[in-house]
Scaffold this motif. Structure first.
Motif, PDB file in Angstrom:
ATOM      1  N   GLY A 116       0.784  -1.229   0.000  1.00  0.00           N
ATOM      2  CA  GLY A 116       0.000   0.000   0.000  1.00  0.00           C
ATOM      3  C   GLY A 116       0.816   1.279   0.000  1.00  0.00           C
ATOM      4  O   GLY A 116       0.239   2.367  -0.105  1.00  0.00           O
ATOM      5  N   ARG A 117       2.146   1.164   0.095  1.00  0.00           N
ATOM      6  CA  ARG A 117       2.962   2.377   0.120  1.00  0.00           C
ATOM      7  C   ARG A 117       3.123   2.961  -1.284  1.00  0.00           C
ATOM      8  O   ARG A 117       3.174   2.237  -2.270  1.00  0.00           O
ATOM      9  N   ILE A 118       3.246   4.289  -1.335  1.00  0.00           N
ATOM     10  CA  ILE A 118       3.436   5.009  -2.584  1.00  0.00           C
ATOM     11  C   ILE A 118       4.903   4.926  -2.986  1.00  0.00           C
ATOM     12  O   ILE A 118       5.792   5.172  -2.173  1.00  0.00           O
ATOM     13  N   TRP A 162      11.580   5.060  -5.620  1.00  0.00           N
ATOM     14  CA  TRP A 162      11.725   5.348  -4.192  1.00  0.00           C
ATOM     15  C   TRP A 162      10.405   5.030  -3.516  1.00  0.00           C
ATOM     16  O   TRP A 162       9.356   5.589  -3.854  1.00  0.00           O
ATOM     17  N   VAL A 163      10.436   4.106  -2.577  1.00  0.00           N
ATOM     18  CA  VAL A 163       9.229   3.705  -1.845  1.00  0.00           C
ATOM     19  C   VAL A 163       9.126   4.596  -0.610  1.00  0.00           C
ATOM     20  O   VAL A 163       9.983   4.560   0.282  1.00  0.00           O
ATOM     21  N   THR A 164       8.074   5.405  -0.558  1.00  0.00           N
ATOM     22  CA  THR A 164       7.867   6.322   0.570  1.00  0.00           C
ATOM     23  C   THR A 164       7.289   5.559   1.759  1.00  0.00           C
ATOM     24  O   THR A 164       6.983   4.367   1.660  1.00  0.00           O
ATOM     25  N   GLU A 165       7.096   6.237   2.839  1.00  0.00           N
ATOM     26  CA  GLU A 165       6.425   5.660   4.013  1.00  0.00           C
ATOM     27  C   GLU A 165       4.936   6.025   4.024  1.00  0.00           C
ATOM     28  O   GLU A 165       4.257   5.798   5.010  1.00  0.00           O
ATOM     29  N   ASP A 166       4.453   6.595   2.938  1.00  0.00           N
ATOM     30  CA  ASP A 166       3.061   7.027   2.845  1.00  0.00           C
ATOM     31  C   ASP A 166       2.197   5.961   2.183  1.00  0.00           C
ATOM     32  O   ASP A 166       2.609   5.360   1.188  1.00  0.00           O
ATOM     33  N   LEU A 167       1.015   5.764   2.728  1.00  0.00           N
ATOM     34  CA  LEU A 167       0.047   4.860   2.120  1.00  0.00           C
ATOM     35  C   LEU A 167      -0.774   5.608   1.096  1.00  0.00           C
ATOM     36  O   LEU A 167      -1.076   6.795   1.275  1.00  0.00           O
ATOM     37  N   GLY A 168      -1.129   4.935   0.021  1.00  0.00           N
ATOM     38  CA  GLY A 168      -1.938   5.579  -1.003  1.00  0.00           C
ATOM     39  C   GLY A 168      -2.782   4.569  -1.735  1.00  0.00           C
ATOM     40  O   GLY A 168      -2.667   3.363  -1.542  1.00  0.00           O
TER      41      GLY A 168
END
Length: 191
Positions: A166-168, A183-189
């Motif tokens: 689910g990470r952006i 780059w895999v962020t720590e934000d869900l999207g």
């Protein structure tokens, strides 16, 4: 620059000149071209810094809201710049405070009002729309040289996907130096 997101430990990243300019140029392309900017954010954060870069690319000095007694005087100074287009970038808290004081209509003359840094509630977005404000929700961070997704669509050159957890994940020319291709962020999207 230092970056920590909203909850992380501060760390230093390096943004290249090319990444910063790519972000600003893509933003101006999406917004419809260069214009005059009202600086309503601190220039020490990426959102405010990009207002300076976009202004430099446009060749129009920004108007600093803090230099004026009130919002209307700052907007009058902005209009005096003679630009065909005008923009402002804010965070949801600023938008909320304007709504509380019945001032959202003051933003209606801007060609775009960028809002980012945190989620903007459905109620606040509806109030802005009712006031005739062309609100553009942005998503991005210091590591992407500012907003890289506007109203759910990536800026030119930026790619986005959702990982299985689910990470952006983001890719493109606006990423910090040393970033992996994706780059895999720590934000869900979600899409």
């Amino acid at each position: 620059v230092l970056t920590s997101g909203s909850t992380g430990e501060p760390k230093t990243i390096r943004l290249s000149h090319a990444a910063v300019v790519a972000s600003a140029q893509a933003s101006l392309e999406r917004l419809g071209g260069p214009g005059a900017w009202l600086m309503a954010l601190p220039p020490t954060g990426m959102g405010g810094f990009q207002v300076l870069v976009r202004s430099a690319l446009a060749g129009i000095e920004p108007v600093f809201l803090d230099d004026f007694e009130d919002f209307s005087a700052a907007v009058a100074a902005l209009r005096a710049r003679g630009a065909v287009r005008s923009y402002v970038s804010v965070v949801p808290t600023q938008l909320h405070r304007m709504a509380e004081h019945g001032q959202l209509a003051k933003l209606a003359d801007f060609d775009a009002v960028l809002v980012g840094g945190a989620p903007t509630s459905v109620k606040l977005r509806a109030a802005a729309a009712d006031a005739g404000v062309d609100l553009v929700r942005t998503y991005g961070m210091t590591g992407t040289a500012g907003g890289c997704i506007y109203d759910g669509d990536t800026l030119p050159g930026v790619r986005m996907r959702i990982e299985s957890d689910g990470r952006i994940a983001l890719a493109g020319p606006t990423l910090f130096e040393g970033a992996p291709e994706w780059w895999v962020t720590e934000d869900l999207g979600r899409i």
